[in-house]
Write an enzyme that holds these catalytic residues in place. Structure first.
Site, PDB file in Angstrom:
ATOM      1  CG  ASP A  36     -43.232   3.148  25.497  1.00 15.05           C
ATOM      2  OD1 ASP A  36     -42.228   2.878  24.817  1.00 15.05           O
ATOM      3  OD2 ASP A  36     -44.321   2.570  25.357  1.00 15.05           O
ATOM      4  CD  GLU A 204     -42.132   3.452  16.865  1.00 13.59           C
ATOM      5  OE1 GLU A 204     -43.134   3.573  16.127  1.00 13.59           O
ATOM      6  OE2 GLU A 204     -41.916   2.436  17.554  1.00 13.59           O
TER       7      GLU A 204
END
Length: 516
Positions: A36, A204
């Protein structure tokens, strides 16, 4: 003679190619769990934030001057709170939750790191003028905005967030919450659509950028029967409309954004799920065509990059520790993180200088509930950790040693049953395997764990020694497996927990890590 000349010439070109490639950076950029990613460049310096879920301190900040060699320089927070899930209390835990994908930004001289938590149901924004030294100012609010991207424009601040349907909302000027009169706006109804209509993981991991007057939104999606894919949407206006394209579909490398060098070169920072070591960062070169970023080389993730060669992950990302501290040095180097919130009253580096002491404070039934387990990332393709532990002050029922932390955990250490102390290996898959009893006058036991992640072998081998020289294998190799309930790559951990009597302690003399 002619054949000899041809052979010599061919050998020259081969060696020259190897030599040149040896001076280039290679993918993966970091062979360790750094998922991430969010990245910025301020002048000639790059900063990157990442996800460490239930580990504390949380939201690591890493620094680089060449996009290749990184070191941890800060964390956004020490803890998120003191709920039972965060403190491993009353049988509860926070594995796989904690804080997720962060957004790192620099605006008008201030650094911002935002993240969100499914545990607390909040969105967090941390800010500082000094990203390396802090202090960090915290604002938080509800709800928890999933996989958001912090975005500043024309004196206003927004967050872009969501899964599948991507939403934009304006925040208050002081960042303490959503602006009362602001209505969330759907800017993309179905961000997964460029990959087709097949259901799977909806888009996402939003990261929003403004480059040369245009807005670019990066997302990850995973269509059914496909692979993790990078989707990019582009618009002339923040509110849209947006046009979407598949930007990269190779090796499952996805989720990230864009970064430029001072010289004007562009790269996309992404990550790849790579088995039990975790989600590992990649860089791919970016070119521009008709206002669109084109990722990779002929649509593929290259093995080498036109960037400086890596000097390795030790000591910037992981490091050995002799537990010796000079005056003014922090108690723990930034490579260390606790599993959940630590209880600072029950660990020490000063009660016996040169040793890490972990004292039990309560009874636990499971190592995954043990408080004060101190961890570092494992690294690939192979990594080995060695520790020396003084077991003379263990109490009956205590278990202490060196572990590989994930849901399918494994560890090697010492179990005190009252009448004796025994070297054991314990794993979630095969239970307890007893080794030798520790000789009555033996105070120190040496422990070693070797992890093999090459080609996703994902095996860990455990060893012990009574003299630190002659190593004996124990138990079957641990078949490591990345599990979503933990959602993090395997970590080395130092631990001590009680099952019968609280108050016992062990002293770790050192933690030594090798990339082999």
């Amino acid at each position: 003679m002619k054949n000899l000349k041809l052979f010599t010439l061919s050998l020259f070109f081969v060696l020259n190619t190897v030599c040149v490639d040896a001076q280039k950076a290679t993918n993966p950029l970091i062979f360790a769990d750094v998922p991430d990613l969010s990245m910025i460049r301020v002048g000639k310096v790059y900063y990157m934030s990442s996800t460490t879920m239930h580990m504390n301190p949380g939201v690591p900040i890493m620094k680089s001057t060449d996009l290749v060699n990184w070191k941890i320089v800060s964390y956004a927070y020490d803890t998120l709170g003191n709920a039972d899930e965060l403190t491993l209390s009353n049988g509860k835990w926070d594995y796989g939750r904690g804080s997720w994908a962060s957004s790192l930004r620099f605006h008008q001289g201030i650094y911002y790191v935002s993240t969100f938590s499914g545990t607390t149901g909040k969105t967090y924004i941390y800010s500082t003028k000094d990203i390396e030294k802090g202090p960090w100012k915290l604002t938080s609010f509800k709800p928890s905005l999933h996989d958001h991207s912090l975005f500043f424009e024309d004196g206003k601040v927004y967050m872009v967030y969501g899964t599948g349907k991507i939403t934009l909302v304006e925040l208050k000027e002081d960042l303490t919450g959503i602006k009362p009169d602001a209505k969330p706006i759907t800017i993309i109804e179905n961000a997964s659509l460029p990959t087709g209509t097949g259901a799977g993981l909806p888009a996402e991991g939003s990261q929003l950028f403004k480059i040369n007057g245009k807005y670019y939104l990066f997302n990850i999606t995973w269509p059914r029967n496909g692979m993790r894919t990078v989707v990019v949407h582009c618009s002339d206006k923040l509110m849209g409309p947006y046009e979407g394209r598949v930007a990269l579909r190779d090796k499952g490398v996805a989720q990230g954004g864009l970064i430029s060098t001072p010289e004007g070169k562009w790269f996309s920072y992404l990550f790849r799920d790579f088995g039990s070591v975790g989600r590992i960062p990649y860089l791919v070169p970016v070119t521009w065509e008709d206002g669109w970023p084109v990722l990779g080389v002929d649509g593929k993730v290259p093995e080498t990059l036109e960037l400086p060669v890596s000097s390795g992950l030790i000591p910037g990302i992981v490091a050995s520790d002799e537990f010796i501290r000079k005056k003014g040095e922090p108690a723990l180097p930034l490579v260390w993180q606790w599993n959940h919130n630590p209880d600072h009253a029950f660990w020490s580096l000063t009660k016996r200088p040169g040793f890490l002491r972990i004292t039990t404070s309560r009874l636990d039934t499971n190592i995954l509930l043990a408080r004060n387990t101190l961890t570092q990332r494992t690294i690939g393709p192979v990594s080995t950790a060695i520790t020396s532990i003084d077991i003379s002050n263990m109490k009956t029922g205590d278990q202490a040693g060196l572990m590989l932390l994930q849901r399918k955990f494994g560890w090697v250490g010492v179990k005190h049953t009252g009448s004796k102390k025994t070297v054991v290996t314990v794993s979630a898959q095969s239970g307890t395997v007893n080794g030798e009893d520790v000789p009555a006058r033996q105070q120190t036991v040496y422990l070693k764990a070797r992890c093999d992640f090459e080609n996703r072998t994902d095996k860990c081998y455990f060893f012990y020694s009574f003299d630190g020289k002659t190593w004996k294998p124990i138990g079957e190799p641990l078949q490591m497996s990345y599990t979503l309930p933990h959602f993090i790559g395997y970590r080395f951990g130092l631990f001590n927990y009680a099952t019968e009597n609280a108050g016992g302690y062990v002293d770790f003399d050192y933690f030594r890590m090798e990339a082999k």
